[in-house]
Design a protein around this motif. Structure first.
Motif, short mmCIF file in Angstrom:
data_model
loop_
_atom_site.label_atom_id
_atom_site.label_comp_id
_atom_site.label_asym_id
_atom_site.label_seq_id
_atom_site.Cartn_x
_atom_site.Cartn_y
_atom_site.Cartn_z
N TYR A 74 45.38 46.14 18.90
CA TYR A 74 46.55 47.01 19.11
C TYR A 74 46.17 48.28 19.87
CZ TYR A 74 44.96 50.21 15.45
OH TYR A 74 44.24 51.12 14.70
N ARG A 75 44.92 48.74 19.72
CA ARG A 75 44.50 49.94 20.45
C ARG A 75 44.45 49.68 21.95
NH1 ARG A 75 39.42 52.13 16.77
NH2 ARG A 75 40.60 52.52 14.85
N LEU A 76 44.01 48.49 22.32
CA LEU A 76 43.98 48.15 23.74
C LEU A 76 45.39 48.00 24.29
CD1 LEU A 76 41.08 45.52 23.89
CD2 LEU A 76 40.98 48.01 24.11
N ARG A 77 46.29 47.46 23.48
CA ARG A 77 47.67 47.28 23.94
C ARG A 77 48.38 48.63 24.12
NH1 ARG A 77 49.38 42.07 23.82
NH2 ARG A 77 48.33 40.58 22.43
N LEU A 78 48.02 49.60 23.28
CA LEU A 78 48.70 50.90 23.33
C LEU A 78 48.03 51.88 24.28
CD1 LEU A 78 49.42 51.38 19.50
CD2 LEU A 78 51.04 50.69 21.30
N GLY A 79 46.89 51.53 24.86
CA GLY A 79 46.18 52.44 25.75
C GLY A 79 46.90 52.62 27.07
N ARG A 80 46.51 53.66 27.81
CA ARG A 80 47.17 53.93 29.09
C ARG A 80 46.69 53.02 30.21
NH1 ARG A 80 44.67 59.76 31.08
NH2 ARG A 80 42.46 59.25 30.88
N VAL A 81 45.53 52.37 30.01
CA VAL A 81 45.05 51.39 30.98
C VAL A 81 45.62 50.02 30.59
CG1 VAL A 81 43.03 50.30 32.02
CG2 VAL A 81 42.95 52.71 31.33
N PRO A 82 46.24 49.29 31.52
CA PRO A 82 46.81 47.98 31.19
C PRO A 82 45.77 47.05 30.57
CG PRO A 82 47.52 48.69 33.37
CD PRO A 82 46.49 49.68 32.92
N LEU A 83 46.24 46.22 29.64
CA LEU A 83 45.33 45.34 28.91
C LEU A 83 44.55 44.42 29.85
CD1 LEU A 83 44.22 44.20 26.29
CD2 LEU A 83 46.26 42.76 26.10
N LEU A 84 45.20 43.87 30.86
CA LEU A 84 44.51 42.98 31.79
C LEU A 84 43.39 43.72 32.52
CD1 LEU A 84 44.29 40.22 33.10
CD2 LEU A 84 46.01 40.92 34.77
N ALA A 85 43.63 44.97 32.90
CA ALA A 85 42.60 45.77 33.57
C ALA A 85 41.42 46.02 32.63
CB ALA A 85 43.19 47.09 34.05
N VAL A 86 41.71 46.29 31.36
CA VAL A 86 40.64 46.50 30.38
C VAL A 86 39.79 45.24 30.25
CG1 VAL A 86 40.12 46.99 27.96
CG2 VAL A 86 41.93 48.25 29.12
N MET A 87 40.45 44.09 30.17
CA MET A 87 39.74 42.82 30.04
C MET A 87 38.84 42.57 31.25
SD MET A 87 43.01 40.79 28.47
CE MET A 87 42.58 39.23 29.21
N LEU A 88 39.34 42.87 32.44
CA LEU A 88 38.53 42.69 33.65
C LEU A 88 37.34 43.63 33.68
CD1 LEU A 88 41.30 42.26 36.37
CD2 LEU A 88 39.51 40.59 35.83
N LEU A 89 37.58 44.89 33.36
CA LEU A 89 36.53 45.89 33.41
C LEU A 89 35.44 45.63 32.38
CD1 LEU A 89 38.77 49.04 33.95
CD2 LEU A 89 37.11 48.11 35.59
N ARG A 90 35.81 45.05 31.25
CA ARG A 90 34.82 44.74 30.22
C ARG A 90 34.10 43.44 30.48
NH1 ARG A 90 36.91 45.72 24.23
NH2 ARG A 90 34.78 44.94 23.92
N SER A 91 34.53 42.68 31.48
CA SER A 91 33.94 41.35 31.72
C SER A 91 33.11 41.28 32.99
CB SER A 91 35.06 40.30 31.80
OG SER A 91 35.84 40.28 30.62
N TRP A 92 33.04 42.38 33.77
CA TRP A 92 32.32 42.31 35.04
C TRP A 92 30.84 41.99 34.83
CZ3 TRP A 92 28.08 45.16 36.35
CH2 TRP A 92 27.81 46.30 35.59
N VAL A 93 30.29 42.39 33.69
CA VAL A 93 28.86 42.14 33.44
C VAL A 93 28.59 40.64 33.33
CG1 VAL A 93 28.32 44.35 32.38
CG2 VAL A 93 29.31 42.55 30.98
N TYR A 94 29.57 39.88 32.83
CA TYR A 94 29.38 38.44 32.71
C TYR A 94 29.48 37.76 34.07
CZ TYR A 94 30.09 39.78 27.89
OH TYR A 94 29.99 40.40 26.68
N LEU A 95 30.26 38.33 34.97
CA LEU A 95 30.28 37.85 36.34
C LEU A 95 28.90 38.03 36.98
CD1 LEU A 95 33.07 38.47 38.94
CD2 LEU A 95 30.72 38.90 39.57
N ALA A 96 28.31 39.20 36.78
CA ALA A 96 26.96 39.45 37.31
C ALA A 96 25.94 38.52 36.66
CB ALA A 96 26.58 40.91 37.07
N GLU A 97 26.07 38.32 35.36
CA GLU A 97 25.14 37.42 34.65
C GLU A 97 25.23 36.00 35.21
OE1 GLU A 97 25.29 35.01 30.58
OE2 GLU A 97 25.42 37.18 30.25
N GLY A 98 26.45 35.52 35.44
CA GLY A 98 26.61 34.17 35.97
C GLY A 98 25.97 34.00 37.34
N LEU A 99 26.15 34.99 38.21
CA LEU A 99 25.56 34.90 39.55
C LEU A 99 24.04 34.96 39.49
CD1 LEU A 99 27.99 37.17 41.58
CD2 LEU A 99 27.66 34.71 41.87
#
Length: 263
Positions: free
Chosen positions: A96-121
């Motif tokens: 619920y904290r992510l849903r109520l934040g000023r940054v859109p939830l999808l943007a939060v999910m992307l920003l928290r997942s970039w490290v896994y993109l780097a790991e995969g490459l």
């Protein structure tokens, strides 16, 4: 107040989330044991698919499966581990904290997942360099490595597919079912291990990541790199758009009380 002043706080927040995701990754994957297990998984996965290809079709099948397995390798890291970000928040009751934040939830999910993109490459590149000389020979390995940058948009497409999986999981569907279905469909429809010989699978592969980038790797040196990059970018955009629409639909149902938050 101009438009730059309005954007600057959001940009600073985005950079902070991205930096915190790196710190989170270091906490979860700290130490030589954790890092080596990530690399071993990637190398053994590529080796396993290569062996299957050799058993099924000899040396030609071995090379076909090896290059396909290298291209497919980031899918597991990006899709499954990115989805774990959402399930972790849900399990801790902090979604619920992510849903109520000023940054859109999808943007939060992307920003928290970039490290896994780097790991995969990184793991895919290491698997290619470690096993390539044995399977392909040094010259063909260098040719495939020269075309390796085409996997960047491919892996971005995998990340966007992972965002869609996150959106599906938030509706209450089982994480394991969602991630495995996305992974196996990508493996089957991209022709990573076995050639795609039916029209239905070709059509499905056209809207899934990996396929276009994989064709460039297999035709290296050469291949229609620009067409493959545009195709993978389009696939990434479609999955990201689908994730955003599903998140918006689910959030609206939560606000109206027509569906509960999954736990």
């Amino acid at each position: 107040m101009n438009s730059y002043d309005a954007v600057r706080p959001s940009l600073a927040t985005a950079l902070r989330i991205g930096a915190l995701s790196w710190k989170e990754y270091r906490v979860v994957s700290v130490g030589a044991a954790a890092l080596s297990s990530i690399l071993i998984r990637a190398v053994f996965q590529v080796g396993f698919f290569t062996l299957l290809g050799q058993l099924a079709a000899g040396d030609g099948g071995k090379e076909h499966a090896f290059i396909g397995a290298v291209a497919f390798s980031p899918v597991i890291a990006v899709v499954s581990r990115a989805t774990a970000v959402v399930t972790g928040e849900t399990a801790q009751g902090t979604m619920y904290r992510l849903r109520l934040g000023r940054v859109p939830l999808l943007a939060v999910m992307l920003l928290r997942s970039w490290v896994y993109l780097a790991e995969g490459l990184v793991t895919a590149c290491l698997a290619l360099l470690l096993l390539g000389p044995v399977v392909l020979g040094y010259r063909q390995t260098l040719d495939v490595a020269a075309a390796f940058p085409v996997l960047v948009p491919t892996t971005v497409g995998c990340l966007c597919l992972g965002m869609f999986c996150c959106s599906v999981v938030l509706t209450g569907l089982d994480e394991g079912l969602t991630v495995n279905l996305a992974g196996y469909l990508t493996l089957l429809c991209s022709g990573a291990v076995v050639p795609v010989d039916t029209e239905v699978l070709r059509l499905a592969g056209a809207v899934l990541p990996v396929g276009a980038g994989l064709r460039v790797l297999r035709s290296a040196p050469g291949g229609e790199v620009h067409a493959a990059v545009l195709h993978e970018a389009g696939v990434a955009f479609l999955w990201l758009l689908a994730a955003g629409l599903l998140l918006r639909f689910h959030t609206r149902r939560l606000r109206t009380g027509r569906t509960p938050e999954p736990v």
